[in-house]
Write a protein that holds these residues in place. Structure first.
Motif, PDB file in Angstrom:
ATOM      1  N   LYS A 163      -0.570 -23.385  19.082  1.00  0.00           N
ATOM      2  CA  LYS A 163       0.861 -23.619  19.292  1.00  0.00           C
ATOM      3  C   LYS A 163       1.697 -22.725  18.391  1.00  0.00           C
ATOM      4  CE  LYS A 163       4.275 -27.340  19.619  1.00  0.00           C
ATOM      5  NZ  LYS A 163       4.495 -28.811  19.480  1.00  0.00           N
ATOM      6  N   SER A 164       1.296 -22.589  17.129  1.00  0.00           N
ATOM      7  CA  SER A 164       2.030 -21.746  16.187  1.00  0.00           C
ATOM      8  C   SER A 164       1.911 -20.272  16.569  1.00  0.00           C
ATOM      9  CB  SER A 164       1.498 -21.959  14.764  1.00  0.00           C
ATOM     10  OG  SER A 164       1.718 -23.285  14.348  1.00  0.00           O
ATOM     11  N   ASN A 187      -2.838 -26.943  16.890  1.00  0.00           N
ATOM     12  CA  ASN A 187      -1.727 -26.526  16.028  1.00  0.00           C
ATOM     13  C   ASN A 187      -1.728 -25.021  15.795  1.00  0.00           C
ATOM     14  OD1 ASN A 187      -0.769 -29.129  15.787  1.00  0.00           O
ATOM     15  ND2 ASN A 187      -1.753 -29.517  13.817  1.00  0.00           N
ATOM     16  N   ASN A 215       4.188 -19.868  19.902  1.00  0.00           N
ATOM     17  CA  ASN A 215       5.620 -20.123  19.700  1.00  0.00           C
ATOM     18  C   ASN A 215       6.336 -20.239  21.049  1.00  0.00           C
ATOM     19  OD1 ASN A 215       7.912 -20.569  18.127  1.00  0.00           O
ATOM     20  ND2 ASN A 215       8.460 -18.406  18.058  1.00  0.00           N
ATOM     21  N   ASN A 216       5.672 -20.908  21.985  1.00  0.00           N
ATOM     22  CA  ASN A 216       6.199 -21.083  23.335  1.00  0.00           C
ATOM     23  C   ASN A 216       5.660 -22.419  23.849  1.00  0.00           C
ATOM     24  OD1 ASN A 216       6.456 -21.086  26.198  1.00  0.00           O
ATOM     25  ND2 ASN A 216       6.545 -18.846  26.238  1.00  0.00           N
ATOM     26  N   ASP A 217       6.470 -23.467  23.750  1.00  0.00           N
ATOM     27  CA  ASP A 217       6.002 -24.819  24.077  1.00  0.00           C
ATOM     28  C   ASP A 217       5.542 -24.949  25.526  1.00  0.00           C
ATOM     29  OD1 ASP A 217       6.447 -25.605  21.512  1.00  0.00           O
ATOM     30  OD2 ASP A 217       8.322 -26.670  21.915  1.00  0.00           O
ATOM     31  N   LYS A 218       6.250 -24.303  26.431  1.00  0.00           N
ATOM     32  CA  LYS A 218       5.901 -24.414  27.844  1.00  0.00           C
ATOM     33  C   LYS A 218       4.518 -23.835  28.098  1.00  0.00           C
ATOM     34  CE  LYS A 218       7.516 -23.254  32.510  1.00  0.00           C
ATOM     35  NZ  LYS A 218       8.554 -22.574  33.320  1.00  0.00           N
ATOM     36  N   PHE A 269       2.163 -23.253  25.853  1.00  0.00           N
ATOM     37  CA  PHE A 269       1.163 -24.025  25.107  1.00  0.00           C
ATOM     38  C   PHE A 269       0.782 -25.291  25.855  1.00  0.00           C
ATOM     39  CE2 PHE A 269       0.507 -27.696  22.288  1.00  0.00           C
ATOM     40  CZ  PHE A 269      -0.740 -27.353  21.784  1.00  0.00           C
ATOM     41  N   ASN A 270       1.753 -26.022  26.351  1.00  0.00           N
ATOM     42  CA  ASN A 270       1.472 -27.271  27.059  1.00  0.00           C
ATOM     43  C   ASN A 270       0.663 -27.018  28.328  1.00  0.00           C
ATOM     44  OD1 ASN A 270       2.717 -29.015  25.225  1.00  0.00           O
ATOM     45  ND2 ASN A 270       4.743 -28.646  26.113  1.00  0.00           N
TER      46      ASN A 270
END
Length: 309
Positions: free
Chosen positions: A278-279, A275, A282-285, A287-288
């Protein structure tokens, strides 16, 4: 005292202690400044981890860096204090979190000449060892570049271990791994890029030589899953963090560390680690990708070595 539900150890106490030692000339209790004499009253309204160092020795203080029982020359005392203050300034500049108390280095010897170690009971940093394994190693040209990163690691424990205490099965790896990663960065920026490169290369060569393996962070469900503890926290974890740094950059790494340290979450498990990252990104791609490659993959160690290389 240990809270099972919160996975929290209560090892710090406020104290009000009268200390008498008739054959001592200096008295010291962690959280106070050393006192010359055979008797003194020590108080602390800030909870401290208890540690005691009393005896016949001298101490120095330069710019709020104390050295107890050293065998330094006056020139070495000045150089050592300057070195420590430079290290502290580096961490403070990256994290915007100041060291709140004077740092106290305690130099002493073990009962065995074959053993040596460093440990922190902040604000005290204990160096226990004979000869080249003592604090004087900082001035030995043959080994100082090997020894100085250890001091950087111990100073980083102010943040990971004191400023914020970590728990869960991942807590030990976070405490030691992030402290070691911070020491890597200080080594690169202050001690020297060549020393940093050598340290990283040795870690990788040791891992490859012994064909070491490690479970990813996501699959740590019990302490037994860690395997060889020292390898996991001092080799695997900082190497994974170094690989993530290659993916997101140094600035984002320091932002992530700040986020971790300033978080008010009390349970610092794998979900907490994810978490905060990820915060920060601020970029889901992105981070994943990092999560799948370095935090969840059974080949996280191999991926990390490849990226750092």
């Amino acid at each position: 005292m240990y809270d099972i539900e919160k996975d929290k150890i209560y090892d710090k106490v406020k104290y009000d202690i009268e200390l008498i030692c008739n054959d001592c000339n200096v008295l010291y209790i962690n959280g106070n400044l050393p006192v010359k004499g055979k008797k003194a009253h020590f108080r602390s309204e800030v909870p401290q981890e208890m540690a005691l160092f009393c005896g016949n020795y001298d101490f120095s203080n330069v710019d709020n860096t104390y050295i107890l029982n050293s065998d330094f020359t006056k020139t070495q005392i000045t150089e050592f204090s300057s070195l420590i203050n430079d290290y502290k300034k580096f961490y403070q500049s990256k994290l915007n979190i100041p060291f709140e108390q004077a740092t106290v280095f305690i130099n002493t010897t073990p009962t065995s000449k074959n053993d040596a170690w460093l440990f922190v009971s902040y604000p005290s940093i204990f160096s226990i060892g004979w000869g080249d394994n003592g604090l004087k190693s900082l001035f030995n040209p043959k080994i100082q570049n090997w020894y100085r990163p250890f001091i950087a690691h111990e100073l980083a424990h102010y943040y990971f271990g004191t400023y914020k205490v970590f728990n869960s099965v991942l807590g030990d790896a976070m405490t030691e791994g992030f402290a070691e990663y911070m020491a890597f960065q200080l080594t690169k920026n202050i001690i020297g890029k060549e020393v940093y490169d050598q340290k990283i290369q040795k870690i990788i060569s040791d891992i490859e030589e012994y064909k070491a393996t490690a479970k990813p962070f996501s699959k740590l469900n019990a302490k037994e899953d860690v395997g060889e503890r020292d390898f996991y926290v001092y080799y695997f974890t900082p190497l994974v963090l170094s690989a993530i740094e290659k993916e997101i950059g140094e600035d984002k790494m320091w932002q992530w560390i700040q986020y971790i340290l300033n978080s008010k979450v009390s349970y610092t498990d794998y979900e907490f680690l994810c978490n905060t990252l990820k915060s920060t990104l601020n970029n889901d791609k992105k981070f994943n990708m990092i999560k799948q490659t370095y935090l969840e993959s059974d080949n996280a160690l191999e991926h990390s070595i490849k990226k750092v290389k």
